[in-house]
Design a protein around this motif. Structure first.
Motif, PDB file in Angstrom:
ATOM      1  N   ALA A 148       0.835  -1.202   0.000  1.00  0.00           N
ATOM      2  CA  ALA A 148       0.000   0.000   0.000  1.00  0.00           C
ATOM      3  C   ALA A 148       0.871   1.254   0.000  1.00  0.00           C
ATOM      4  O   ALA A 148       0.693   2.139  -0.832  1.00  0.00           O
ATOM      5  CB  ALA A 148      -0.934  -0.017   1.206  1.00  0.00           C
ATOM      6  N   LEU A 149       1.856   1.314   0.910  1.00  0.00           N
ATOM      7  CA  LEU A 149       2.660   2.536   1.031  1.00  0.00           C
ATOM      8  C   LEU A 149       3.471   2.804  -0.233  1.00  0.00           C
ATOM      9  O   LEU A 149       3.483   3.925  -0.757  1.00  0.00           O
ATOM     10  CB  LEU A 149       3.581   2.433   2.251  1.00  0.00           C
ATOM     11  N   SER A 150       4.130   1.766  -0.761  1.00  0.00           N
ATOM     12  CA  SER A 150       4.961   2.006  -1.937  1.00  0.00           C
ATOM     13  C   SER A 150       4.089   2.351  -3.148  1.00  0.00           C
ATOM     14  O   SER A 150       4.481   3.164  -3.990  1.00  0.00           O
ATOM     15  CB  SER A 150       5.832   0.784  -2.238  1.00  0.00           C
ATOM     16  N   SER A 151       2.882   1.773  -3.207  1.00  0.00           N
ATOM     17  CA  SER A 151       2.004   2.081  -4.332  1.00  0.00           C
ATOM     18  C   SER A 151       1.460   3.503  -4.243  1.00  0.00           C
ATOM     19  O   SER A 151       1.297   4.170  -5.265  1.00  0.00           O
ATOM     20  CB  SER A 151       0.839   1.094  -4.385  1.00  0.00           C
ATOM     21  N   ILE A 152       1.171   3.951  -3.026  1.00  0.00           N
ATOM     22  CA  ILE A 152       0.703   5.338  -2.858  1.00  0.00           C
ATOM     23  C   ILE A 152       1.756   6.288  -3.403  1.00  0.00           C
ATOM     24  O   ILE A 152       1.459   7.207  -4.171  1.00  0.00           O
ATOM     25  CB  ILE A 152       0.442   5.628  -1.365  1.00  0.00           C
ATOM     26  N   LEU A 153       3.000   6.034  -3.045  1.00  0.00           N
ATOM     27  CA  LEU A 153       4.093   6.892  -3.496  1.00  0.00           C
ATOM     28  C   LEU A 153       4.209   6.876  -5.020  1.00  0.00           C
ATOM     29  O   LEU A 153       4.289   7.932  -5.669  1.00  0.00           O
ATOM     30  CB  LEU A 153       5.397   6.393  -2.862  1.00  0.00           C
ATOM     31  N   PHE A 154       4.172   5.679  -5.600  1.00  0.00           N
ATOM     32  CA  PHE A 154       4.318   5.529  -7.049  1.00  0.00           C
ATOM     33  C   PHE A 154       3.167   6.224  -7.773  1.00  0.00           C
ATOM     34  O   PHE A 154       3.371   7.018  -8.701  1.00  0.00           O
ATOM     35  CB  PHE A 154       4.369   4.038  -7.377  1.00  0.00           C
ATOM     36  N   THR A 155       1.935   5.935  -7.344  1.00  0.00           N
ATOM     37  CA  THR A 155       0.774   6.554  -7.986  1.00  0.00           C
ATOM     38  C   THR A 155       0.859   8.074  -7.911  1.00  0.00           C
ATOM     39  O   THR A 155       0.658   8.780  -8.902  1.00  0.00           O
ATOM     40  CB  THR A 155      -0.518   6.097  -7.289  1.00  0.00           C
ATOM     41  N   PHE A 156       1.195   8.572  -6.718  1.00  0.00           N
ATOM     42  CA  PHE A 156       1.196  10.022  -6.521  1.00  0.00           C
ATOM     43  C   PHE A 156       2.260  10.694  -7.382  1.00  0.00           C
ATOM     44  O   PHE A 156       1.990  11.681  -8.066  1.00  0.00           O
ATOM     45  CB  PHE A 156       1.424  10.343  -5.035  1.00  0.00           C
ATOM     46  N   LEU A 157       3.465  10.132  -7.385  1.00  0.00           N
ATOM     47  CA  LEU A 157       4.544  10.756  -8.159  1.00  0.00           C
ATOM     48  C   LEU A 157       4.220  10.745  -9.649  1.00  0.00           C
ATOM     49  O   LEU A 157       4.376  11.756 -10.343  1.00  0.00           O
ATOM     50  CB  LEU A 157       5.866  10.026  -7.899  1.00  0.00           C
ATOM     51  N   LEU A 158       3.720   9.599 -10.149  1.00  0.00           N
ATOM     52  CA  LEU A 158       3.403   9.553 -11.569  1.00  0.00           C
ATOM     53  C   LEU A 158       2.248  10.496 -11.893  1.00  0.00           C
ATOM     54  O   LEU A 158       2.241  11.142 -12.953  1.00  0.00           O
ATOM     55  CB  LEU A 158       3.059   8.127 -11.998  1.00  0.00           C
ATOM     56  N   GLY A 159       1.299  10.615 -10.958  1.00  0.00           N
ATOM     57  CA  GLY A 159       0.194  11.550 -11.163  1.00  0.00           C
ATOM     58  C   GLY A 159       0.685  12.984 -11.294  1.00  0.00           C
ATOM     59  O   GLY A 159       0.220  13.741 -12.141  1.00  0.00           O
ATOM     60  N   ILE A 160       1.653  13.348 -10.462  1.00  0.00           N
ATOM     61  CA  ILE A 160       2.244  14.697 -10.533  1.00  0.00           C
ATOM     62  C   ILE A 160       2.911  14.899 -11.892  1.00  0.00           C
ATOM     63  O   ILE A 160       2.715  15.923 -12.567  1.00  0.00           O
ATOM     64  CB  ILE A 160       3.294  14.859  -9.408  1.00  0.00           C
ATOM     65  N   VAL A 161       3.689  13.900 -12.318  1.00  0.00           N
ATOM     66  CA  VAL A 161       4.400  14.014 -13.591  1.00  0.00           C
ATOM     67  C   VAL A 161       3.415  14.167 -14.745  1.00  0.00           C
ATOM     68  O   VAL A 161       3.581  15.019 -15.623  1.00  0.00           O
ATOM     69  CB  VAL A 161       5.303  12.774 -13.804  1.00  0.00           C
ATOM     70  N   VAL A 162       2.340  13.355 -14.716  1.00  0.00           N
ATOM     71  CA  VAL A 162       1.343  13.422 -15.782  1.00  0.00           C
ATOM     72  C   VAL A 162       0.722  14.808 -15.846  1.00  0.00           C
ATOM     73  O   VAL A 162       0.509  15.369 -16.924  1.00  0.00           O
ATOM     74  CB  VAL A 162       0.259  12.347 -15.562  1.00  0.00           C
ATOM     75  N   GLN A 163       0.448  15.389 -14.677  1.00  0.00           N
ATOM     76  CA  GLN A 163      -0.158  16.724 -14.693  1.00  0.00           C
ATOM     77  C   GLN A 163       0.805  17.769 -15.224  1.00  0.00           C
ATOM     78  O   GLN A 163       0.422  18.670 -15.970  1.00  0.00           O
ATOM     79  CB  GLN A 163      -0.606  17.105 -13.282  1.00  0.00           C
ATOM     80  N   LEU A 164       2.082  17.656 -14.860  1.00  0.00           N
ATOM     81  CA  LEU A 164       3.059  18.625 -15.357  1.00  0.00           C
ATOM     82  C   LEU A 164       3.202  18.512 -16.874  1.00  0.00           C
ATOM     83  O   LEU A 164       3.398  19.507 -17.563  1.00  0.00           O
ATOM     84  CB  LEU A 164       4.420  18.396 -14.688  1.00  0.00           C
ATOM     85  N   LEU A 165       3.087  17.278 -17.395  1.00  0.00           N
ATOM     86  CA  LEU A 165       3.313  17.088 -18.826  1.00  0.00           C
ATOM     87  C   LEU A 165       2.078  17.391 -19.657  1.00  0.00           C
ATOM     88  O   LEU A 165       2.167  17.986 -20.726  1.00  0.00           O
ATOM     89  CB  LEU A 165       3.761  15.647 -19.098  1.00  0.00           C
ATOM     90  N   PHE A 166       0.894  16.949 -19.207  1.00  0.00           N
ATOM     91  CA  PHE A 166      -0.266  16.946 -20.091  1.00  0.00           C
ATOM     92  C   PHE A 166      -1.372  17.924 -19.714  1.00  0.00           C
ATOM     93  O   PHE A 166      -2.337  18.040 -20.439  1.00  0.00           O
ATOM     94  CB  PHE A 166      -0.868  15.539 -20.158  1.00  0.00           C
ATOM     95  N   TYR A 167      -1.245  18.599 -18.581  1.00  0.00           N
ATOM     96  CA  TYR A 167      -2.337  19.476 -18.162  1.00  0.00           C
ATOM     97  C   TYR A 167      -1.988  20.938 -18.440  1.00  0.00           C
ATOM     98  O   TYR A 167      -0.814  21.323 -18.357  1.00  0.00           O
ATOM     99  CB  TYR A 167      -2.620  19.289 -16.665  1.00  0.00           C
ATOM    100  N   ASN A 168      -3.029  21.735 -18.752  1.00  0.00           N
ATOM    101  CA  ASN A 168      -2.850  23.161 -18.896  1.00  0.00           C
ATOM    102  C   ASN A 168      -3.327  23.867 -17.642  1.00  0.00           C
ATOM    103  O   ASN A 168      -4.236  23.401 -16.972  1.00  0.00           O
ATOM    104  CB  ASN A 168      -3.710  23.693 -20.055  1.00  0.00           C
ATOM    105  N   LYS A 169      -2.737  25.006 -17.361  1.00  0.00           N
ATOM    106  CA  LYS A 169      -3.249  25.820 -16.266  1.00  0.00           C
ATOM    107  C   LYS A 169      -4.635  26.298 -16.659  1.00  0.00           C
ATOM    108  O   LYS A 169      -4.911  26.564 -17.814  1.00  0.00           O
ATOM    109  CB  LYS A 169      -2.307  26.991 -16.027  1.00  0.00           C
ATOM    110  N   LYS A 170      -5.531  26.393 -15.692  1.00  0.00           N
ATOM    111  CA  LYS A 170      -6.918  26.849 -15.863  1.00  0.00           C
ATOM    112  C   LYS A 170      -7.795  25.876 -16.642  1.00  0.00           C
ATOM    113  O   LYS A 170      -8.849  25.479 -16.195  1.00  0.00           O
ATOM    114  CB  LYS A 170      -6.989  28.226 -16.542  1.00  0.00           C
ATOM    115  N   ARG A 171      -7.367  25.471 -17.815  1.00  0.00           N
ATOM    116  CA  ARG A 171      -8.290  24.723 -18.665  1.00  0.00           C
ATOM    117  C   ARG A 171      -8.331  23.238 -18.324  1.00  0.00           C
ATOM    118  O   ARG A 171      -9.133  22.490 -18.872  1.00  0.00           O
ATOM    119  CB  ARG A 171      -7.924  24.897 -20.130  1.00  0.00           C
ATOM    120  N   GLY A 172      -7.456  22.811 -17.442  1.00  0.00           N
ATOM    121  CA  GLY A 172      -7.451  21.393 -17.121  1.00  0.00           C
ATOM    122  C   GLY A 172      -6.659  20.629 -18.142  1.00  0.00           C
ATOM    123  O   GLY A 172      -5.561  21.033 -18.513  1.00  0.00           O
ATOM    124  N   ILE A 173      -7.226  19.521 -18.612  1.00  0.00           N
ATOM    125  CA  ILE A 173      -6.470  18.634 -19.486  1.00  0.00           C
ATOM    126  C   ILE A 173      -6.211  19.296 -20.836  1.00  0.00           C
ATOM    127  O   ILE A 173      -7.133  19.807 -21.438  1.00  0.00           O
ATOM    128  CB  ILE A 173      -7.222  17.315 -19.681  1.00  0.00           C
TER     129      ILE A 173
END
Lengths: 173, 279
Positions: A148-173
């Motif tokens: 559980a703990l290692s997966s939380i870390l993995f999911t969260f970090l990849l989620g952050i990376v995905v948002q930095l790469l594919f999301y726009n400010k204000k408009r979302g995706i």
């Protein structure tokens, strides 16, 4: 939600599922660390989306992931719980001056501090329920916590990376 | 009346939440029973079709190792054939047909696999139309893989040996002592051998094979090798750890086996049980 938004989020729904089921299912770091990235679809939906819609979306998403993981009900139960507590949790974290209802609660819109406080507890609850149900009938509590703990870390970090790469400010995706 | 409806409408999110969670947990518990709802797992037509397409792309990456394994299996079979075929200078008699053709075999391709959960499943690209039925054993050239749980028309779902509920009737090859191999949910490379009494002398490195008793697998398929023997904590049994002979992270092609005599065996067993219950 406007029409173009609906199309955009439908595509995002499919994209998250595709990545989860065909790519991330094969990626389990060290045999313990899963990445259940699909929860970020629910987390980054606009604030105006009601709990009922969230519940249906979470149920559908969890079911599809379960079908491919052959873990019938496990992802569904965890994701429905996440969908139910998302909006109350957003409300509890209202910053001074309130929200702009139409923007999605993403990292770029809300800042890292707010996003960590928002997303990390929800992901933790989701993952603990998922791995707890998985560990039922065994006595491997230590492995359950590590997973559980290692997966939380993995999911969260990849989620952050995905948002930095594919999301726009204000408009979302 | 209107007030009650309004009140319920105010609680609609909570009610829906409880309903959906109940459905989810009902799925969880019904799926873990012997016969799950096949529609909602990876052997349904849509999911199976998608997985097969993905597998068609990915499978090119390990064609080399698949070929190697097949060649090895062929070599072993050729050697067996050589041993079994009659020599020109000798006379052979067919004594009896008792053991002839009691197992049937199929081959299938693994299109979906998991090994890091506590209850792992595989999906195969053959189903009811190809003659696959629930309960068949699954193995590959390395050893046992699992047991068919449910079939749809073109796909089937298999309980992996890496499933904490699956017991495989096994024996120690050198001493013919019986036990049950069971995965403990920890490491996808190792398992436990249960119900071996303390007086049995088990050596590290002993080969564990299927016993053929539960009529799912033929006798003598590899299960694993003993890697550790400890006296059990409080029970009358040894605590034996196995190193599984099958590498579940590289499953590609598998064989399915069906015991054509299984019904006869089962009915005989049933008759015996009834007879002794009656006394």
């Amino acid at each position: 939600m406007t029409g173009s938004n609906i199309i955009k989020y439908s595509l995002a729904f499919l994209a998250y599922l595709f990545v989860q089921v065909f790519i991330l299912k094969e990626v389990v770091l060290f045999g313990y660390s899963f990445c259940l990235l699909y929860v970020f679809f629910l987390l980054t939906l606009p604030i105006e989306v009601g709990t009922v819609s969230l519940l249906f979306l979470g149920f559908g998403m969890g079911m599809v992931v379960d079908v491919f993981y052959d873990s019938l009900g496990m992802n569904t139960a965890a994701t429905v719980l996440l969908a139910f507590i998302r909006n109350p949790w957003i409300k509890a974290n209202t910053p001074r001056g309130g929200y702009d209802e139409h923007i999605p609660p993403t990292l770029l819109n809300m800042g890292l501090g707010w996003f960590v406080i928002y997303a990390l507890p929800l992901i933790t609850i989701h993952h603990f329920l998922f791995f707890y149900v998985d560990s039922l009938g065994t006595d491997n509590y230590f492995i359950f916590v590590i997973r559980a703990l290692s997966s939380i870390l993995f999911t969260f970090l990849l989620g952050i990376v995905v948002q930095l790469l594919f999301y726009n400010k204000k408009r979302g995706i | 009346m209107q007030r009650i409806l309004l009140f319920l409408y105010g609680l609609r999110a909570l009610i829906l939440f409880i309903l959906l969670e109940l459905i989810a947990f009902w799925f969880i518990f019904s799926y873990n029973s012997a016969q799950g709802a096949v529609f909602f797992n990876s052997s349904n037509r849509l999911a199976g079709g998608l997985l097969e397409r993905k597998e068609a792309v990915v499978s090119y990456f390990y064609l080399g190792s698949v070929n190697e394994a097949l060649a090895e299996k062929n070599a072993r079979l050729l050697k067996r054939l050589e041993d079994l075929s009659p020599r020109d200078d000798s006379v052979t008699l067919d004594i009896d047909t008792l053991f002839r053709h009691s197992y049937e075999f199929w081959s299938a391709k693994v299109i979906n696999n998991s090994l890091h959960l506590s209850q792992n499943h595989l999906t195969l690209n053959k189903g009811a139309e190809d003659g696959i039925r629930p309960g068949m054993g699954v193995f590959n050239e390395q050893g046992v893989v699992g047991r068919v749980k449910g079939v749809s028309r073109n796909f089937s779902t298999v309980i992996s040996a890496l499933h904490t509920d699956l017991l495989i009737s096994s024996k120690i090859k050198s001493s013919n002592v019986f036990g049950s191999a069971n995965w403990d949910g920890k490491n996808p490379k190792s398992a436990k051998l249960l119900y071996v009494p303390r007086h049995v002398n088990v050596q590290i490195g002993d080969t564990i094979v299927t016993s053929g008793y539960n009529a799912i697998f033929p006798e003598g398929l590899a299960v694993g090798y003993v890697s550790e023997v400890m006296p059990g904590s409080e029970s009358a049994y040894l605590d034996i750890s196995l190193e599984l002979s099958t590498d579940f992270s590289k499953l590609t092609y598998v064989y399915l086996v069906d015991n054509t005599m299984k019904e006869e065996l089962d009915s005989l067993q049933l008759q015996l049980d009834q007879r002794y219950d009656g006394q």
